[in-house]
Motif scaffolding. Structure first.
Motif: not given
Ligand SMILES: [Zn+2]
Length: 112
Positions: A75, A78, A98, A101
């Motif tokens: 991601c 992240c 994702c 998050c």
């Molecule tokens: Zn993420």
């Protein structure tokens, strides 16, 4: 829809095998075989013969596709490997999210 959770241009990390932990960009996806070609991952050495005296022979390295279950998407938010979820938004757009998050990774199908 294909079962492959990554697509061309994604950055992924290998989660199994000798390439575990290595990151690379997805160069190509074979949806039928559920295989992905990842830049710099699973390199095979091929010996290239010189066809004529003007062309050099030598060793070239080429990626071999790996099974999509061996990679995880990274991601961008992240900056970590994550599972990918799919969501349909209120307006009908289909997006990848994702699971960490819950941010939208990208839009798969835009509303019509
Ligand atoms: Zn993420």
């Amino acid at each position: 829809m294909s079962k492959v959770h990554v697509k061309k241009g994604d950055t992924v990390v290998m989660i199994t095998g000798i390439n575990q932990g290595k990151k690379g960009k997805v160069l190509d996806v074979d949806k039928d075989e559920s295989r992905v070609l990842v830049e710099g991952i699973n390199l095979r050495t091929k010996h290239k013969k010189a066809r004529n005296r003007y062309q050099q022979g030598g060793i070239i390295k080429q990626e071999v596709p790996v099974h999509s279950s061996n990679v995880m998407l990274i991601c961008k938010k992240c900056n970590a490997p994550t599972k990918v979820g799919k969501q349909i938004l209120e307006d009908g757009s289909k997006v990848r999210v994702c699971k960490k998050c819950e941010d939208i990774i990208d839009v798969l199908i835009e509303k019509k």
